[in-house]
Write a protein that holds these residues in place. Structure first.
Motif, mmCIF file in Angstrom:
data_model
loop_
_atom_site.group_PDB
_atom_site.id
_atom_site.type_symbol
_atom_site.label_atom_id
_atom_site.label_comp_id
_atom_site.label_asym_id
_atom_site.label_seq_id
_atom_site.Cartn_x
_atom_site.Cartn_y
_atom_site.Cartn_z
ATOM 1 N N HIS A 138 4.435 -0.422 -3.994
ATOM 2 C CA HIS A 138 3.159 -0.603 -3.761
ATOM 3 C C HIS A 138 2.491 0.780 -3.088
ATOM 4 O O HIS A 138 1.114 0.650 -2.717
ATOM 5 N N CYS A 139 3.120 1.847 -3.266
ATOM 6 C CA CYS A 139 2.663 2.985 -2.519
ATOM 7 C C CYS A 139 2.297 4.139 -3.575
ATOM 8 O O CYS A 139 3.064 4.380 -4.571
ATOM 9 N N THR A 140 1.185 4.744 -3.042
ATOM 10 C CA THR A 140 0.834 6.030 -4.059
ATOM 11 C C THR A 140 0.637 7.002 -3.291
ATOM 12 O O THR A 140 0.501 8.243 -3.812
ATOM 13 N N ARG A 141 0.832 7.223 -2.092
ATOM 14 C CA ARG A 141 0.644 8.360 -0.978
ATOM 15 C C ARG A 141 1.860 8.429 -0.157
ATOM 16 O O ARG A 141 2.576 7.577 0.041
ATOM 17 N N LEU A 142 2.036 9.548 0.644
ATOM 18 C CA LEU A 142 3.349 9.843 1.416
ATOM 19 C C LEU A 142 2.541 10.516 2.660
ATOM 20 O O LEU A 142 1.656 11.286 2.630
ATOM 21 N N GLN A 143 3.112 10.161 3.701
ATOM 22 C CA GLN A 143 2.838 10.632 5.029
ATOM 23 C C GLN A 143 3.921 11.934 5.127
ATOM 24 O O GLN A 143 4.977 11.968 5.123
ATOM 25 N N LEU A 144 3.034 13.026 5.370
ATOM 26 C CA LEU A 144 4.027 14.360 5.612
ATOM 27 C C LEU A 144 3.373 14.972 6.688
ATOM 28 O O LEU A 144 2.429 15.653 6.835
ATOM 29 N N VAL A 159 8.632 13.578 -8.143
ATOM 30 C CA VAL A 159 9.806 14.036 -7.394
ATOM 31 C C VAL A 159 9.760 13.640 -5.901
ATOM 32 O O VAL A 159 11.097 13.045 -5.510
ATOM 33 N N ARG A 160 8.806 13.281 -5.266
ATOM 34 C CA ARG A 160 8.799 12.823 -3.850
ATOM 35 C C ARG A 160 9.243 11.196 -3.890
ATOM 36 O O ARG A 160 10.042 10.783 -3.089
ATOM 37 N N ARG A 161 8.962 10.730 -4.779
ATOM 38 C CA ARG A 161 9.456 9.115 -5.179
ATOM 39 C C ARG A 161 10.762 9.173 -5.351
ATOM 40 O O ARG A 161 11.717 8.279 -4.828
ATOM 41 N N ALA A 171 1.052 15.366 9.624
ATOM 42 C CA ALA A 171 -0.077 14.863 10.071
ATOM 43 C C ALA A 171 -0.755 14.656 8.782
ATOM 44 O O ALA A 171 -2.066 14.297 8.921
ATOM 45 N N ARG A 172 -0.463 14.971 7.496
ATOM 46 C CA ARG A 172 -1.105 15.091 6.501
ATOM 47 C C ARG A 172 -0.805 13.859 5.471
ATOM 48 O O ARG A 172 0.300 13.425 5.543
ATOM 49 N N ILE A 173 -1.485 13.369 4.578
ATOM 50 C CA ILE A 173 -1.305 12.098 3.681
ATOM 51 C C ILE A 173 -1.216 13.027 2.255
ATOM 52 O O ILE A 173 -2.267 13.595 2.063
ATOM 53 N N VAL A 174 -0.223 13.111 1.394
ATOM 54 C CA VAL A 174 -0.320 13.795 0.139
ATOM 55 C C VAL A 174 0.131 12.613 -1.005
ATOM 56 O O VAL A 174 0.754 11.773 -0.397
ATOM 57 N N SER A 230 -3.413 -8.748 -2.614
ATOM 58 C CA SER A 230 -4.097 -7.804 -3.073
ATOM 59 C C SER A 230 -4.392 -6.791 -2.297
ATOM 60 O O SER A 230 -4.571 -5.391 -2.761
ATOM 61 N N ALA A 231 -4.253 -6.741 -1.021
ATOM 62 C CA ALA A 231 -4.289 -5.783 -0.090
ATOM 63 C C ALA A 231 -3.380 -4.932 -0.059
ATOM 64 O O ALA A 231 -3.392 -3.488 0.741
ATOM 65 N N GLU A 232 -2.049 -5.121 -0.528
ATOM 66 C CA GLU A 232 -0.838 -4.402 -0.644
ATOM 67 C C GLU A 232 -0.750 -3.401 -1.954
ATOM 68 O O GLU A 232 0.062 -3.470 -2.345
ATOM 69 N N GLN A 233 -1.897 -2.501 -1.919
ATOM 70 C CA GLN A 233 -2.076 -1.650 -2.891
ATOM 71 C C GLN A 233 -2.460 -0.313 -2.330
ATOM 72 O O GLN A 233 -2.799 -0.236 -1.280
ATOM 73 N N ASP A 234 -1.969 0.877 -2.923
ATOM 74 C CA ASP A 234 -2.337 2.165 -2.593
ATOM 75 C C ASP A 234 -2.069 2.549 -1.124
ATOM 76 O O ASP A 234 -2.773 3.067 -0.352
ATOM 77 N N LEU A 235 -0.873 2.065 -0.982
ATOM 78 C CA LEU A 235 -0.269 2.403 0.623
ATOM 79 C C LEU A 235 0.381 3.597 0.616
ATOM 80 O O LEU A 235 0.541 4.400 -0.395
ATOM 81 N N VAL A 236 0.423 4.059 1.942
ATOM 82 C CA VAL A 236 0.736 5.331 2.292
ATOM 83 C C VAL A 236 2.274 5.201 2.711
ATOM 84 O O VAL A 236 2.329 4.389 3.832
ATOM 85 N N TYR A 237 3.253 5.701 2.072
ATOM 86 C CA TYR A 237 4.480 5.354 2.367
ATOM 87 C C TYR A 237 5.206 6.443 3.636
ATOM 88 O O TYR A 237 4.735 7.711 3.555
#
Length: 950
Positions: free
Chosen positions: A489-495, A505-507, A497-500, A550-557
């Motif tokens: 459900h994740c498309t982004r990552l916490q790195l 590769v990160r997945r 203080a940034r969100i990338v 449906s709200a559980e999409q495009d989450l920041v891991y």
């Protein structure tokens, strides 16, 4: 002080009343609940929250029931005949035989009544231990109280798995579904909401109410108790129900069958004996008719252990009480029989094989790994990075986000009571609260976020999400769950203080981190979040229903935590003991296969080559393939409740007796399907406890093995007193039969002046039954373990309590008892097989009577094992020694005291007589010792031959 309105009797219908108005009517603040003092006052006013028990059977009826046995009625008829004959003969003196028989029957009835009462009291005590509990809000704090203490106005806090303790009006609900089949018959769970209903509707359509006796199958909620006890809807149904009669257990049915079988056999023998006496001795007077009739009926009564049902109930109840003291609460006596036959124990891992002191020891994020020290729920420990204290920076920030978000998407509570840190809720969720405090987090920080909506966790989805509003108005979605599921459900990552972007590769690295944690036996949970401006306007009312999956999409891991639940130290030896007893242990868990396999290896469930079969593989198997798998696989991981049910069914299809542990709502089908369903008493839901046959008060696997041992010991003790009772009864019958047939050979006919020569009188037979049955039989029911019951394979469910080998032993021992009894009489009589006797027939019969009593008492020690020597654990059972000593003293009294001599037609014996009686009675012991020695030698020879063949 104002008095709350009683909604169960007032015209106000809580289902058609706003929740706020219901709260005002009951004088309660839904945010704080009642005070402890007010709850106590209302409990005193309304009474316990329990259904009215069925009226107890009056004492006089229970006493009369002791005389309902057909053989007892036959004996009473014989008493009437004896009195009639006494009247015909002129009513000289007192009708001694009739008086003695009635006295003995009354005494037996009283003993039976006492035994039944003890069994009932024992079961009632166990019912208290298994009572349901409810979570309520009192004095502003969550408390778990017995459901019987709920009062109108209490604030119920409902969660998945809870059994609803009373009728209540909802004022808050989040995806709340309640199973109401027990009340309405509706098979599907009903969705509940706090919105008021305008019209009068049936119970099944009152969506804003929850009812006593139903169960929460999904979601959470809060409700105001409006009715308790008999004022509830369940109470209304209870008033219309008649008392149900509990069906006899399989063992009770077998004992009843045994009684009927013996009754038919011995009545036939009694008829043969009476006909033989009539043919050999002749019937001359009415007194002879009465004598023969009394003897025949007494033989029938003596040979059938009519006290068996009462003794059986007492033994089972006492055994169950012993199990309860070892934290295994058996809800039905019948379950003890099955428990001793268990051949497979299917067990969950968490909390049963492990301590259930869930502790986050590792946090893995994009910037590295944080290790946390400290075990348990006390928030004391260090946060380190490669052995050094964790410094401020990207890694610390990421770890704080993981723990902070995990503490919010969370239904647990952590609090300190009397210096001890305790949790309320799921131990895994509580681990986030503990770890966050170790990293410097506070309750004040999380309090700045108010939950406005949620999608609860379910075993099918393996994740949960909540929506929170910060005190500055910002909205955020937080999610927690199985890392591999959450990552989809994740498309982004916490790195830092940034969100990338979460690129391949990160997945892949995140998945590798999860796998590494799992291989190191950590339980893993992933955490993700995202800002949610599109939820602006979502509140605690109707809009909250729009928040769904449906709200559980495009989450920041954010990262993954490694949670350690260490194995209980006593489990490994318990598993080894189970395996030695022929019991296979199967782990069925929702954890990662690598985690499950590692724990299973550490505990000895599988060897180094063993693997865990994942639930995904089970989905692709048909029933035959699954049966093939369960023959060899002992660890199943990532399983759903449906998988558990299939695994249990497959094991049972292999002819195995399955014990199954569970704690959740979805475990209930498997618990019911298993031969023995075992619910967790600490972490288990009320639904699981209701479905189970046994509840573990300490959630400890070792307790299951202790319970299996106790179950086997109880069944062994049942076999002991069955063996013992039948030894004596067979001896009595054969003594009379052979004594009549061989009266001339033994010298009886020449020594007796009576018209009919009987080796035993009816009153003496009844005395033997009284002295040698109840006391020693009950004492053997609590006998300690003689043979190691955990060194033999499980007993089959259909194995008879009295098998062919036992019947052979009973026949041999009964014959030996009768022979030594008759030879004792011959020793003291002139003529016969043994010359030299000079005593009268009354003295000889008294000596035979005494020998028979002594032989029966001595056989109590031999009956404790089918193969072990009577001298093994000779002094281990003080109750048995007490019963035997009492029996000896009573026999001395019946032989020596003049009033009892008259009642039982006995004569005084001198020292030589007593010595001969004791010596002859001991012959039974030595013959049985030789027989057992032969059995042991034969068994050893067979074992050696089998070992040599291998």
């Amino acid at each position: 002080m104002a008095t709350p309105r009683d909604l169960s009797t007032a015209s106000l219908d809580p289902a058609r009343t706003d929740a706020a108005d219901v709260a005002r009517a009951l004088l309660v603040d839904p945010e704080r609940g009642l005070t402890a003092e007010e709850a106590a006052r209302r409990l005193a006013h309304h009474g316990p929250n329990e259904l009215r028990a069925a009226a107890s059977t009056p004492l006089w009826r229970r006493l009369l029931a002791q005389f309902s046995d057909p053989l007892i009625l036959l004996l009473l008829a014989a008493v009437v005949i004896s009195v009639i004959a006494w009247l015909i003969e002129g009513a000289v003196g007192a009708p001694i035989d009739a008086i003695v028989i009635v006295a003995i029957l009354v005494l037996n009835a009283v003993l039976g009544l006492v035994q039944e009462s003890r069994a009932e009291h024992a079961v009632a005590a166990l019912a208290v231990m298994t009572q349901a509990r409810s979570t309520v809000l009192r004095d502003g704090e969550l408390r778990t109280v017995p459901s019987t203490e709920l009062v109108p106005g209490d604030i119920l806090v409902l969660a998945e798995g809870d059994q609803v303790g009373a009728d209540a009006r909802l004022f808050r609900a989040a995806a709340l579904f309640v199973a109401e089949a027990s009340l309405t018959g509706e098979s599907e769970a009903v969705e509940k909401h706090p919105d008021r209903i305008d019209e009068v509707v049936p119970i099944g359509d009152r969506r804003d109410m929850v009812f006593k006796g139903t169960a929460v199958s999904r979601g959470t909620g809060g409700a105001i108790v409006t009715a308790t006890g008999m004022a509830t809807e369940m109470g209304a149904i209870a008033t219309m129900l008649d008392a149900t009669v509990e069906q006899p257990t399989p063992l009770q049915q077998e004992v009843s069958h045994l009684g009927r079988l013996l009754g038919r056999i011995v009545i036939g023998i009694a008829i043969v004996v009476m006909v033989t006496i009539a043919l050999i001795e002749g019937i001359r007077t009415p007194a002879d008719v009465v004598t023969v009739l009394l003897l025949g009926v007494s033989l029938a009564v003596a040979a059938v252990p009519e006290g068996l049902p009462a003794i059986l109930s007492v033994v089972l109840a006492l055994g169950v009480q012993r199990m309860a003291k070892r934290n295994a609460v058996v809800k039905r006596l019948s379950s003890v029989e099955t428990l001793g036959s268990a051949s497979v124990i299917c067990t969950d891992k968490t909390g049963t094989l492990t301590t259930n002191q869930m502790t986050i020891e590792r946090i893995v994020t994009a910037s590295g790994t944080v290790d946390l020290s400290g075990v348990g729920y006390a928030p004391v420990g260090r946060a380190t990075d490669h052995g050094h204290d964790l410094a401020a920076g990207p890694l610390r920030l990421e770890a704080q986000i993981v723990l902070g978000a995990g503490s919010l998407v969370n239904d647990a509570q952590l609090a300190q009571h009397d210096g001890v840190w305790e949790i309320e809720g799921d131990p895994t969720e509580a681990a986030f609260l503990v770890a966050a405090r170790k990293l410097g987090g506070t309750r004040e920080e999380t309090a700045r976020y108010g939950r406005v909506a949620e999608v609860p966790f379910s075993s099918e989805r393996k994740m949960m999400s909540t929506a929170h509003r910060h005190e500055n108005g910002d909205l955020v979605v937080l999610s927690k769950g199985a890392p591999d599921v959450l990552l989809r459900h994740c498309t982004r990552l916490q790195l830092g203080a940034r969100i990338v972007p979460l690129d391949p590769v990160r997945r892949a690295r995140a998945l590798a981190d999860m796998e590494l944690l799992s291989e190191e036996a950590f339980r893993t949970l992933g955490v993700a979040y995202r800002p949610a401006p599109e939820l602006e306007g979502t509140g605690g009312g109707a809009d909250a229903a729009d928040f769904d999956e449906s709200a559980e999409q495009d989450l920041v891991y954010a990262g993954v935590v490694g949670i350690l639940d260490p194995p209980r130290p006593e489990v490994r030896p318990a598993i080894a003991e189970a395996r030695a007893a022929g019991i296979r242990v199967v782990m069925i868990t929702g954890d990662h296969p690598a985690t499950a396999a590692r724990i299973a290896r550490d505990l000895g469930i599988i060897d180094d080559e063993g693997i865990a079969l994942p639930g995904a593989r089970i989905d692709g198997m048909d029933e035959h393939q699954l049966r093939d798998a369960v023959r060899t696989v002992s660890v199943f991981a990532r399983v759903s409740p449906a998988h558990k049910l299939r695994i249990v069914d497959a094991l049972q299809a292999e002819g195995l007796v399955v014990a199954m542990t569970g704690d959740g709502v979805n475990d209930a089908p498997a618990l019911k399907s298993a031969d023995i369903g075992i619910a967790m008493g600490v972490t288990g839901t009320e639904v699981a406890k209701e479905a189970a046959n046994m509840v573990l008060a300490d959630d400890d696997f070792a307790t299951i093995v202790h319970a299996v041992r106790e179950g086997r010991v109880i069944f062994d003790n049942i076999r002991k007193f069955l063996r013992y009772l039948l030894y004596g009864n067979m001896g009595e019958v054969l003594t009379v039969f052979l004594g009549v047939v061989f009266a001339g050979l033994l010298g009886f006919t020449h020594a007796s002046a009576d018209g009919i020569v009987l080796p035993l009188l009816a009153t003496q037979i009844l005395w033997i039954n009284l002295v040698t049955d109840s006391g020693p039989a009950l004492a053997m029911g609590v006998d300690p373990e003689i043979d190691d019951v955990m060194t033999r394979p499980p007993r089959g469910l259909h194995d008879r309590a009295i098998d062919r080998g036992m019947w052979i032993g009973i026949a041999i021992t009964g014959l030996v008892i009768s022979v030594v009894t008759l030879l004792t009489m011959d020793v003291f009589l002139p003529g016969g097989l043994i010359p030299g006797g000079t005593d009268t027939f009354d003295v000889a019969r008294t000596a035979g009577f005494t020998t028979l009593v002594f032989a029966g008492l001595i056989m109590a020690f031999n009956a404790r094992s089918a193969t072990s020597s009577a001298f093994r654990g000779f002094f281990a059972n003080r109750w048995l020694w007490g019963a035997v000593v009492l029996g000896v003293l009573l026999q001395v009294a019946v032989v020596s005291l003049p009033p009892l001599q008259v009642a039982f037609s006995t004569a005084s014996l001198d020292g030589v007589h007593w010595a001969v009686c004791a010596a002859m009675a001991s012959v039974v012991l030595w013959v049985e010792e030789l027989r057992k020695l032969g059995l042991r030698l034969l068994r050893r020879r067979r074992a050696d031959a089998a070992a040599h063949a291998r």
